[in-house]
Scaffold this active site. Sequence first.
Site, PDB file in Angstrom:
ATOM      1  N   LYS A 186      -2.808  -6.621  -5.034  1.00  0.00           N
ATOM      2  CA  LYS A 186      -2.901  -6.873  -3.598  1.00  0.00           C
ATOM      3  C   LYS A 186      -4.281  -7.431  -3.215  1.00  0.00           C
ATOM      4  O   LYS A 186      -4.434  -8.083  -2.196  1.00  0.00           O
ATOM      5  CB  LYS A 186      -2.671  -5.581  -2.816  1.00  0.00           C
ATOM      6  CG  LYS A 186      -1.405  -4.811  -3.143  1.00  0.00           C
ATOM      7  CD  LYS A 186      -0.205  -5.366  -2.427  1.00  0.00           C
ATOM      8  CE  LYS A 186       0.989  -4.432  -2.391  1.00  0.00           C
ATOM      9  NZ  LYS A 186       1.563  -4.092  -3.690  1.00  0.00           N
TER      10      LYS A 186
HETATM   11  C1  LIG Z   1       2.834  -4.146  -4.306  1.00  0.00           C
HETATM   12  C2  LIG Z   1       2.946  -3.979  -5.766  1.00  0.00           C
HETATM   13  C3  LIG Z   1       4.033  -4.505  -6.501  1.00  0.00           C
HETATM   14  C4  LIG Z   1       5.187  -5.211  -5.833  1.00  0.00           C
HETATM   15  O1  LIG Z   1       4.841  -6.472  -5.311  1.00  0.00           O
HETATM   16  P1  LIG Z   1       5.755  -7.178  -4.200  1.00  0.00           P
HETATM   17  O2  LIG Z   1       5.006  -8.370  -3.776  1.00  0.00           O
HETATM   18  O3  LIG Z   1       5.904  -6.166  -3.107  1.00  0.00           O
HETATM   19  O4  LIG Z   1       7.052  -7.500  -4.836  1.00  0.00           O
HETATM   20  C5  LIG Z   1       4.032  -4.343  -7.866  1.00  0.00           C
HETATM   21  N1  LIG Z   1       3.045  -3.674  -8.513  1.00  0.00           N
HETATM   22  C6  LIG Z   1       1.990  -3.146  -7.841  1.00  0.00           C
HETATM   23  C7  LIG Z   1       0.957  -2.400  -8.608  1.00  0.00           C
HETATM   24  C8  LIG Z   1       1.895  -3.275  -6.463  1.00  0.00           C
HETATM   25  O5  LIG Z   1       0.842  -2.743  -5.807  1.00  0.00           O
END
Ligand SMILES: *Cc1c(COP(=O)(O)O)cnc(C)c1O
Length: 498
Positions: free
Chosen positions: A112
């Site tokens: 993120k």
């Molecule tokens: C948010 C997240 C995901 C999922 O990603 P999306 O964009 O919501 O599909 C996968 N792995 C981690 C560690 C995350 O923080």
Amino acid sequence: MNKLYESTRDKEVSKNASEAILQGLSEEGGLFVLRDLHTLHVDIESLIECDYMGIASKVLGLFLNDFTSEEVEQCVQDAYKNKFSEEEITPLVSLKDAHVLELFHGPTSAFKDVALSILPQFTKASLAKNEMGEDILILTATSGDTGKAALEGYKDVDRIKIIVFYPNGGVSKVQETQMISQEGMNTGVCAIDGNFDDAQNGVKQIFLDEEFREMLLEKNIKLSSDNSINIGRLIPQMDYYFYAYKSLVKKGAIKCGEKINFVVPTGNFGNILAGYYAKQIGLPVNKLVCGANDNNVLFDFLSTGTYNKNREFLKTISPSMDILISSNLERLLYYVSGCDNDYVKDLMKELNTSGKYDVTPEIFEKLKESFATGFATDLETKETIAKIYKEENYLMDPHTAVAYKVLLDNKDENHHSVVLSTASPYKFTNAVYEALHEATQEDELRLMELLHEETKVRIPDNLKGLEKKIVLHKDNIKKIDMRTYINEKAGELRSCTE
Ligand SMILES: *Cc1c(COP(=O)(O)O)cnc(C)c1O
């Protein structure tokens, strides 16, 4: 100038990038999209000699229609220069069966960070561009990773304040400690009695509460959102798909133009959708492979054409993928339906009323052209972490391991595959430790040390010494008290110009 963005549910909505970024969600509940996506084009050859920031500037420039190239460049510099622990930002590691793109070297050790480092820069530039008088208050509901990444991204950014709500007892100890020790005069963090859905619904209701918004406006505050429905969060996620491709060309693994697969651990469908966007604008992609955990609503959808959220919500060891309504799927439906706003609107209405919908056979065929899918149970996820560690001395987090298991189940001898690695193994130490040993009651922060002694994998600086951090946020409220809380907190928080 031609306004680039419309709503998935209404063709008549028309916004510039900066307006779409500030607003987050369209008035009638749709998401901002560009009808002309297929007309944008990135020349891959021109990226091969670029570094991450060079690629980011080129790709983002296409989507930020009302930003000058200097403004785009500035956002990229402010977001990434000296902010990630790896010079490359998202390094690519090659294992036996796949290449792993490490997206977790940012300030909070989850993927993120890549988007939430730059979205605040976009927001700041957009505020100036639209001569908006009000300060922005970002409201975020988090299941763990978004909250900390957003807090770090918005910390001390001019004219922006942020409040993060997380479910009390619903996040890991590492995640909670990261958030409640957050510094910055403009940051607020609060636990909510309830689960993530309660926190998220609470925030959504507040967004739709016109009276409340009016009241905040009188205090010179405008609400905005930074979750993954914001187009400003989606587009920076394209950059690393291009970066992975360039890295493979540079390593001599592929020739420029050769198609490759990407395997993506998926929750809200934001990360993988960015891969679809990248493909539309010229990245040579064979298949985007959607990896799901036991909450396999997306696996079922991509295997059958029926989306059905009417099922039990399961808590897994890959909690950031525990989700039954993948918001960004709406954008994909818009494109595969040939930009048919009414069709999308009808499907979303059905989802809202009955919790399910079917796509037409033509659309299902289209989905299968671009996407493949698989899922992994918790047990399979742990087995994969242990197997890859034993065989290749590479330690991965449970989300990455879900995708890796799906890759191993669907080996493609004809194409190189890149697995997107979304978190540091230390962010989910409990699960990783248990994958290598047996279940343990040991404190998670202590386990981090043990795991480090055993594997010698570096603990990211931001996760070191968490137990010594000072708790700066102790608020804990009931969901019905969110409005009162926001109202008071908004007055207390200071943006940097004050
Ligand atoms: C948010 C997240 C995901 C999922 O990603 P999306 O964009 O919501 O599909 C996968 N792995 C981690 C560690 C995350 O923080």
